[in-house]
Design a protein around this motif. Structure first.
Motif, PDB file in Angstrom:
ATOM      1  N   LEU A  56      15.719  -8.521  -0.286  1.00  0.00           N
ATOM      2  CA  LEU A  56      15.446  -7.999  -1.619  1.00  0.00           C
ATOM      3  C   LEU A  56      16.430  -8.602  -2.611  1.00  0.00           C
ATOM      4  O   LEU A  56      17.643  -8.452  -2.467  1.00  0.00           O
ATOM      5  N   ASP A  57      15.895  -9.302  -3.587  1.00  0.00           N
ATOM      6  CA  ASP A  57      16.697  -9.873  -4.659  1.00  0.00           C
ATOM      7  C   ASP A  57      16.877  -8.775  -5.711  1.00  0.00           C
ATOM      8  O   ASP A  57      16.029  -8.585  -6.578  1.00  0.00           O
ATOM      9  N   THR A  58      17.957  -8.026  -5.613  1.00  0.00           N
ATOM     10  CA  THR A  58      18.141  -6.844  -6.466  1.00  0.00           C
ATOM     11  C   THR A  58      18.328  -7.204  -7.926  1.00  0.00           C
ATOM     12  O   THR A  58      17.937  -6.437  -8.811  1.00  0.00           O
ATOM     13  N   ASN A 100      16.778  -0.538  -3.676  1.00  0.00           N
ATOM     14  CA  ASN A 100      17.403  -1.166  -2.520  1.00  0.00           C
ATOM     15  C   ASN A 100      16.476  -1.034  -1.312  1.00  0.00           C
ATOM     16  O   ASN A 100      15.454  -0.327  -1.362  1.00  0.00           O
ATOM     17  N   LEU A 101      16.836  -1.701  -0.230  1.00  0.00           N
ATOM     18  CA  LEU A 101      15.973  -1.730   0.949  1.00  0.00           C
ATOM     19  C   LEU A 101      15.891  -0.393   1.659  1.00  0.00           C
ATOM     20  O   LEU A 101      14.851  -0.050   2.229  1.00  0.00           O
ATOM     21  N   ASP A 102      16.949   0.390   1.637  1.00  0.00           N
ATOM     22  CA  ASP A 102      16.907   1.707   2.277  1.00  0.00           C
ATOM     23  C   ASP A 102      15.862   2.594   1.604  1.00  0.00           C
ATOM     24  O   ASP A 102      15.106   3.306   2.287  1.00  0.00           O
ATOM     25  N   GLU A 103      15.811   2.558   0.275  1.00  0.00           N
ATOM     26  CA  GLU A 103      14.816   3.355  -0.448  1.00  0.00           C
ATOM     27  C   GLU A 103      13.404   2.840  -0.154  1.00  0.00           C
ATOM     28  O   GLU A 103      12.460   3.631  -0.023  1.00  0.00           O
ATOM     29  N   LEU A 104      13.262   1.530  -0.045  1.00  0.00           N
ATOM     30  CA  LEU A 104      11.949   0.953   0.265  1.00  0.00           C
ATOM     31  C   LEU A 104      11.466   1.383   1.641  1.00  0.00           C
ATOM     32  O   LEU A 104      10.306   1.778   1.818  1.00  0.00           O
ATOM     33  N   LEU A 105      12.343   1.346   2.622  1.00  0.00           N
ATOM     34  CA  LEU A 105      11.954   1.752   3.976  1.00  0.00           C
ATOM     35  C   LEU A 105      11.625   3.237   4.041  1.00  0.00           C
ATOM     36  O   LEU A 105      10.765   3.655   4.828  1.00  0.00           O
ATOM     37  N   TYR A 119       7.242   6.692  14.127  1.00  0.00           N
ATOM     38  CA  TYR A 119       6.960   5.321  13.725  1.00  0.00           C
ATOM     39  C   TYR A 119       7.252   5.094  12.248  1.00  0.00           C
ATOM     40  O   TYR A 119       7.292   6.041  11.454  1.00  0.00           O
ATOM     41  N   SER A 120       7.457   3.820  11.899  1.00  0.00           N
ATOM     42  CA  SER A 120       7.866   3.454  10.545  1.00  0.00           C
ATOM     43  C   SER A 120       6.725   2.923   9.697  1.00  0.00           C
ATOM     44  O   SER A 120       6.810   2.924   8.469  1.00  0.00           O
ATOM     45  N   GLN A 121       5.675   2.442  10.340  1.00  0.00           N
ATOM     46  CA  GLN A 121       4.560   1.836   9.620  1.00  0.00           C
ATOM     47  C   GLN A 121       3.391   1.685  10.576  1.00  0.00           C
ATOM     48  O   GLN A 121       3.550   1.791  11.798  1.00  0.00           O
ATOM     49  N   THR A 146       0.834  -1.204   0.000  1.00  0.00           N
ATOM     50  CA  THR A 146       0.000   0.000   0.000  1.00  0.00           C
ATOM     51  C   THR A 146       0.868   1.253   0.000  1.00  0.00           C
ATOM     52  O   THR A 146       0.576   2.229  -0.709  1.00  0.00           O
ATOM     53  N   ALA A 147       1.956   1.241   0.791  1.00  0.00           N
ATOM     54  CA  ALA A 147       2.862   2.395   0.840  1.00  0.00           C
ATOM     55  C   ALA A 147       3.487   2.655  -0.533  1.00  0.00           C
ATOM     56  O   ALA A 147       3.638   3.814  -0.958  1.00  0.00           O
TER      57      ALA A 147
END
Length: 429
Positions: free
Chosen positions: A288-290, A308-313, A361-363, A146-147
């Protein structure tokens, strides 16, 4: 079934993993059973017990007499079984075991009772195969999806989202379709409008070969794996100062469902009793399978929103901030109502919770996140959001959508907690 070598995709070795510590003040993730019948739980003044039904039946058979028949009758009549338990096992019935020595009331199925009210229609929290409370990876991934959708639609130009899938076109289509579709179709309308296009209208290019299609196999979130959390087992942790703090405390709490009157005075709607976890602390893994992610090419040229995961978070954090701002504004406008149908609707603690300008909070997960946390509704026109609510849910003409909120009372009868907000902290692998 043997996959033809022509279509077998070799999984690359290159991937990113993050071990994430998840914490939350209070959390509820619903189970496949929405409510428990009265015989499926037993409440005392301080605790709520969920019996192992098989162990209980075996123990009642061992006791002989009419105990099993009386239990079956209690089930049929949806009765409280506390009196039966006292007769069969004595005053400390919660310590009883069956013929194999298994506890009738397993430790992981005992919760503290945070209310003096008589619990009705208890809503259980999800458990794993061992009967332990946990957070499914699918719940976390659903919130992340959703994010991502929210992020893509909010920044349509940046990612070259197809013009037919942008917010203005989504709003236009929604206005045309509202009232013309049935309740079943409502649930899947977002897939048709934009979710399928944003996530699944991709082709896979691997080793200079193209694998077209549409559906789960071409969903770019195939490249993201999220494990279930570690079990939420009650324990104590030590702070840096050496203090012991209890974590993962199972509780049954009274959840206040409230809305407002036209003058913004708070309005009491109902109380719900739910199995929840206080002071949540657990871990899960993001992978994450980049390289796999690089295989996906959108059929209309849309760019992927992260690599990458940093951008996803960061995408998750942005969506969380939008929800935080909206909730802050709502609670600033609602007025306390100390005489609301026998409830003291004093939301001062909730306003204090939302005081920070930046969300800590993160989510937001699970129960309580509502329309704002599970849809892209905050991108839509206010009036359209209201029309969607009035068409798909309970009508509340003239009020914002969502109109109602869920907050949680502490043992002193104070409205103290907001469910669902979680923090992520990176514990690098």
């Amino acid at each position: 079934m043997v996959v033809s070598p022509e279509f077998a995709l070799k999984k690359p070795d290159f991937y990113q993993s993050k071990r994430i510590q998840l914490t939350s003040p209070i959390l509820h993730i619903g189970s496949s059973v929405s409510r428990l019948n009265p015989f499926e739980y037993v409440q005392t003044d301080k605790k709520v017990y969920l019996p192992n039904q098989e162990a209980l039946a075996k123990a009642l058979i061992k006791q002989g007499g009419r105990f099993l028949d009386d239990y079956i009758q209690a089930i049929e009549e949806r009765q409280d079984i506390r009196r039966l338990l006292k007769q069969a096992f004595g005053f400390e019935w919660w310590n009883a075991t069956n013929t194999d020595g298994y506890p009738i009331f397993p430790k992981e199925a005992i919760s503290q009772k945070l209310t003096s009210e008589n619990i009705t229609d208890l809503r259980p929290m999800i458990r794993n195969g061992m009967g332990q409370l946990f957070i499914p990876g699918s719940s976390i991934k659903g919130a992340i999806r959703t994010a991502i959708a929210y992020h893509l639609l909010k920044h349509s130009d940046r990612y070259q989202v197809p013009s037919s899938k942008r917010v203005s076109e989504i709003e236009k289509t929604l206005r045309q379709k509202l009232g013309q579709i049935n309740q079943y179709q409502h649930k899947f309308l977002d897939d048709e409008l934009f979710m399928d296009s944003l996530f699944s209208e991709f082709s896979l290019t691997y080793q200079d070969r193209n694998f077209p299609g549409k559906g789960p196999n071409t969903d770019f979130l195939r490249a993201l794996k999220i494990t279930d959390s570690e079990p939420l087992i009650e324990s104590k942790i030590k702070t840096k100062k050496g203090q012991e703090i209890p974590v993962n405390i199972p509780v049954v709490a009274e959840v206040i469902v409230s809305s407002r009157f036209p003058d913004y005075l708070a309005k009491y709607k109902a109380s719900i009793y739910a199995e929840m976890v206080r002071n949540v602390q657990t871990e899960f893994t993001l992978t994450l399978d980049t390289e796999m992610l690089s295989w996906f090419k959108h059929k209309q040229g849309m760019k992927l929103p992260f690599s990458n995961l940093d951008e996803l978070l960061q995408i998750c954090q942005e969506f969380t901030q939008e929800q935080w701002d909206y909730e802050h504004d709502y609670w600033e406008e609602v007025k306390n109502n100390p005489r609301a149908s026998g409830k003291n609707l004093d939301f001062n603690h909730i306003r204090e919770f939302y005081e920070p300008e930046k969300s800590p909070y993160s989510q937001r997960l699970g129960w309580g996140s509502g329309m704002t946390g599970t849809t892209i509704n905050l991108l839509l026109d206010d009036e359209l959001r209201e029309d969607i609510r009035d068409t798909c849910g309970l009508k509340a003409p003239g009020f914002e959508a969502p109109k109602s909120r869920r907050t949680v009372m502490n043992p002193n009868g104070e409205i103290k907690f907001v469910p669902g907000w979680v923090k992520f902290r990176n514990n690098e692998l």
